[in-house]
Design an enzyme around this catalytic site. Structure first.
Site, short mmCIF file in Angstrom:
data_model
loop_
_atom_site.label_atom_id
_atom_site.label_comp_id
_atom_site.label_asym_id
_atom_site.label_seq_id
_atom_site.Cartn_x
_atom_site.Cartn_y
_atom_site.Cartn_z
N HIS A 117 0.86 -1.19 0.00
CA HIS A 117 0.00 0.00 0.00
C HIS A 117 0.90 1.24 0.00
CE1 HIS A 117 -3.32 2.58 0.46
NE2 HIS A 117 -3.70 2.31 1.69
N ASP A 174 2.85 5.35 -7.82
CA ASP A 174 4.00 5.11 -6.93
C ASP A 174 5.32 5.10 -7.69
OD1 ASP A 174 2.43 4.73 -4.52
OD2 ASP A 174 1.80 2.82 -5.39
N HIS A 227 -1.99 -2.24 -10.75
CA HIS A 227 -2.81 -1.75 -9.64
C HIS A 227 -3.98 -2.71 -9.46
CE1 HIS A 227 -5.29 0.91 -7.14
NE2 HIS A 227 -4.18 1.60 -6.93
#
Length: 509
Positions: free
Chosen positions: A311, A406, A350
């Site tokens: 996460h 990310d 994802h």
């Protein structure tokens, strides 16, 4: 032949017809918002079959198994919408692209929490309240200094949110009554005001706690509440006043005024990270909040959930991955190792998006603007080589593994001078807004708050009788993970064990 009807001529029946082949019974399940109520299946019962165990509870109705909540809607929400197949992200109906380009983090915060873009006066009031609730009690300095010198900032932050709850007894339903916040759904103005006060505190103090977690390591003194007055003037972005001021290495020559490009970049990053529907940490906040603790405890639980590498720790994992690759020439070998499951590819793919993460396009542009100010990161060449190679490789394309938010955010934070273990903290600060927005929505539910208590499929032993210790022969369970591991001891533990052993020898002499 029977008459063929056009789809437009058929009367649409918003229901699902289910036939239980065990009993031959037929059931009609209502469909609402393209969903069916899981509780309906408790009414579909049958006698136990030859392969059923008592623990399967066959006669008590069907259970719905959904490991990891892949297709379970746990709440009705008005906050964030994601269309993973088409790469769409909207806050309260507004596309994320428009908000990132034209809005500010505090304006977006207002939108997420209260449901509409604010007027000038509403934004001014909200901003003022958030900034006024930023200072922390001076005792917090001792709290942070109690951590080891090498403590991870996320450990500090997770603990700090729970620590905040000890100051505000008026926010604790265990002390004030379990309907402390839920009675706001019935129009209680005092309950609503109390709820919003805690939201102001959480958002305002999030940046302060983050800055304290940062400053504890390099050693500069904390800014007391009286020293921070300068920070709480009305500024364009509270992100720059409380995060970049104590950390920005490019601002030393400008009286700690953050570089405008970096301030804007951080503001956009905060908008992109403010909420993401029912992600792991938001679900954790609501799971915890469903038992009606104070909101500080619920946010602390969310912080712990976000800490994990699957996460909020993903952007830190990206940097460590790029460092381990070393240079662009090593990218092909790395990708081959990923295909053989010898390495992990971080920053791609994802759980929700089956195409590109819409935030990744925005953040890529931000990255270019930041690098123009900070200089080119040596890891960027490796990152671009990995990015291009993965997008041209059928193995990753077929699995829809495109770069996500990310992949770029870690590079931006690194360019700004933040240490790697601080990256998840910069995820938490904006996500607090999403957490409290969902928490507030749950507290204001007209149907009240039900404690979240999921079921399980029990596959363990059936009833067995206790066997006294002296009558047990051999190992009851054999296999990996079926008995305690043998731990190698060192340091104080080893010395204590040696001392205990020496004491037993002396007692026999």
């Amino acid at each position: 032949m029977g008459k063929q009807f056009l789809a437009s001529e058929l009367k649409r029946d918003e229901s699902l017809r289910v036939v239980d082949n065990r009993t031959g019974k037929e059931y009609t399940v209502p469909i609402t918002h393209n969903s069916i109520p899981a509780n309906f299946f408790k009414g579909i019962r049958a006698s136990a079959g030859p392969n059923d165990r008592p623990e399967d509870e066959t006669e008590r109705g069907l259970r719905v198994a959904d490991r990891g909540f892949l297709n379970t809607a746990v709440i009705e929400s008005h906050i964030t919408y994601i269309d993973g197949d088409n790469g769409v992200l909207r806050y309260r109906g507004y596309p994320i692209e428009q908000l990132a380009e034209r809005s500010s983090f505090l304006e977006v915060s207002y939108l997420l929490i209260y449901g509409a873009l604010p007027s000038t006066s509403q934004l001014s009031h909200f901003t003022s309240e958030v900034l006024l609730h930023g200072p922390i009690h001076s005792d917090a300095e001792g709290f942070f200094r109690a951590f080891r010198y090498d403590a991870h900032p996320m450990s500090m932050l997770t603990s700090a949110f729970a620590y905040l709850g000890s100051y505000y007894g008026e926010a604790n339903p265990s002390l004030q009554g379990q309907d402390l916040f839920t009675k706001a759904a019935k129009g209680d103005p005092a309950a609503l005001q109390n709820m919003d006060r805690q939201i102001f505190r959480l958002i305002g103090k999030a940046t302060t706690l983050a800055a304290m977690a940062y400053r504890i390591r390099p050693g500069p003194r904390f800014r007391r509440a009286s020293d921070r007055n300068e920070l709480y003037r009305v500024v364009s972005s509270y992100t720059s006043s409380t995060i970049l001021s104590p950390t920005d290495h490019l601002s030393e020559l400008h009286a700690n005024k953050p570089h405008p490009v970096l301030a804007k970049a951080l503001d956009i990053l905060f908008i992109l990270h403010a909420d993401h529907e029912m992600n792991a940490s938001s679900t954790t906040v609501l799971q915890t909040g469903s038992s009606l603790p104070d909101p500080f405890s619920a946010v602390s639980a969310g912080c712990a959930s976000l800490y994990g590498p699957l996460h909020g720790g993903a952007n830190e994992a990206v940097i460590r991955m790029l460092i381990s690759i070393g240079s662009p020439k090593n990218v092909p070998a790395f990708l081959e190792a990923v295909k053989k499951r010898q390495k992990v590819l971080s920053g791609f793919g994802h759980r929700v998006y089956k195409t590109s993460d819409p935030r990744s396009f925005i953040i890529r542009k931000v990255a270019d603007e930041v690098f123009a100010v900070t200089g080119r990161d040596p890891l960027l060449d490796t990152a671009m080589a990995l990015h291009d190679a993965a997008l041209q490789d059928d193995y990753f394309v077929s699995r829809k593994l495109a770069p996500n938010v990310d992949f770029w955010s870690g590079l931006i934070y690194r360019a700004m001078g933040f240490p790697m273990d601080f990256f998840p903290v910069l995820f938490v600060v904006p996500r607090v807004v999403g957490w409290v927005a969902h928490w507030r929505q749950m507290m204001l539910s007209p149907s009240g708050v039900k404690i979240w208590r999921p079921r399980q499929l029990y596959l363990g032993p059936s009833t067995r009788d206790y066997v006294p210790l002296e009558e047990r022969t051999g190992a009851f369970q054999i296999g990996v993970g079926m008995e305690p591991s043998v731990i190698e001891h060192s340091g104080m533990t080893k010395r204590r064990k040696l001392a205990e052993a020496a004491g037993k020898v002396r007692s026999k002499l």
